[in-house]
Design an enzyme around this catalytic site. Sequence first.
Site, mmCIF file in Angstrom:
data_model
loop_
_atom_site.group_PDB
_atom_site.id
_atom_site.type_symbol
_atom_site.label_atom_id
_atom_site.label_comp_id
_atom_site.label_asym_id
_atom_site.label_seq_id
_atom_site.Cartn_x
_atom_site.Cartn_y
_atom_site.Cartn_z
ATOM 1 N N GLU A 395 0.810 -1.233 0.000
ATOM 2 C CA GLU A 395 0.000 0.000 0.000
ATOM 3 C C GLU A 395 0.840 1.279 0.000
ATOM 4 O O GLU A 395 0.525 2.255 0.677
ATOM 5 C CB GLU A 395 -0.957 0.012 1.194
ATOM 6 C CG GLU A 395 -1.883 -1.177 1.273
ATOM 7 C CD GLU A 395 -2.649 -1.423 -0.022
ATOM 8 O OE1 GLU A 395 -2.901 -0.457 -0.763
ATOM 9 O OE2 GLU A 395 -2.986 -2.582 -0.298
ATOM 10 N N GLY A 396 1.889 1.286 -0.778
ATOM 11 C CA GLY A 396 2.768 2.443 -0.851
ATOM 12 C C GLY A 396 3.967 2.245 0.050
ATOM 13 O O GLY A 396 3.811 2.090 1.265
#
Length: 510
Positions: A395-396
């Site tokens: 997620e990043g």
Amino acid sequence: MPTLLNRETIDFLLFEWLGQDREHEPVLDLCENLAVDHFLSHFKEADQREAYLNESAQVITHPDMSRALKAYRQAGLFQLSFPKEFGGPGLPSSVTAAASLFFAGANPSTAGFIMLTAGNARLISRYGTPEQIETFAKPQIEGRWFGTMCLSEPEAGSSLSGIRTKAESIGDGQYWIRGNKMWISGGDHEISENIVHLVLAKLGDDISLFIVPKFLMNGEHNDIKVAGLNHKMGYKGLPNCLLNFGEKEGAIGYLVGEPGSGLKIMFMMMNEARIAVGAGAAAIASRGYELANAYAAERKQGGTLIRDFPDVDRMLMQQKVYSEGALALILWAAKLQEDKSALLDLITPIAKAWPSETGVKSNDLAIQVHGGYGYTRDFDVEQLYRDQRLNPIHEGTNGIQAIDLLMRKVIYDRSHAFDELMRIITDQSPELRQWQARLISITRSLRESSAEFATKFATPYQFILSQLLVAHLWLTQAKVSETRRAPCDFFLTWELPDIGPKLDLIESHL
């Protein structure tokens, strides 16, 4: 009961520290028991027999994953985090966050389906039309359908502005979706009746968001094909797919929200997923600590329990302050959510990055405590480390979280959330005032600097602010219970001073 998470710690954080009503204890009882009976039981098996593609290009998962998620559905837990208008119990966010920890700690792979489905359904419930909510969100809230988020592409991982997937209107509110998506967790499987993909695609020159189901409402298979699986070092039971949309005429999709608002809308699910990744990291670290602590209490070396060795004692305490500090951070973030606090947006990058960064260190220490046994597959700490190592990227990456924190949430933000956080730390934690004063001075200088100059200090800046915040959380816990004093003192003595060189580094370049 098999070693999972420390229930006393979670109860303390939720009920004594955050002040939630103990009437919610039965929810935690249910989730803890279900996690042990149905999720923990196939933790190792799903890792050893990971998801695969059969001859029909259908993804096949470990059968116990389906059975566990069926038990989860039958207990009504897919609705757990939803308000009453969507069939949920309307529980406080901190209670549902605490409940989710048991599943993430017991089996990160199987728990991944739950996190993605809840986030998908929540986004549609907020931005979808009444028809879309009824058709696509409610079956997920009931646990009959599962959901995904389809953002990244082979040439556009973290830079979503570079996506190439295209959408073309075909009338009647429908669109052809054509393109390729990569790193799609839960992108295909045989567990649920349908899979609802949320797909970012370019409509003209702008990025929009589309609902693209695996099966259309008439039962036909949409034009979606699994092009392959990514074989990961951890989370092996959760299939991670390459998906092709529109190998024939095009996959049918339905626009969510206004054209061109795709990234803005998708950030709702992305931010929820970031905190969920942090929660998963906290849970994995906590289980690793509990296993190491139990092993040290049984393993003897030269007739002496290894927990009595000073260096082992240090490693266990280090795991404790990392894992339980992460639990506190996640539950505090959930409390901010239920209080609708402006601080939530500021600390979201921290809630993702700090637990996943320290979680890797904590699970590494769990292996070290086990010695040679730690890196064998006979002990769970080996797998927990591999599962944990994915979280600083999920997620990043944590580097992206650092840039988001410094540039968007501190420098460009005009909501004064950073100043409010500094005020809270000053008011409650006089021990941190000297460090905090230096950070405020640095922040003022960075706000006056060029973006390129400031960005290169984003990672150390995030580390400093995270350490200050977690130190503050430890201090507030120590004020509530004397049992939290020893780990609090350890964090202040052994961990917090690490911010000094980072502060010196940034100050020397200003």
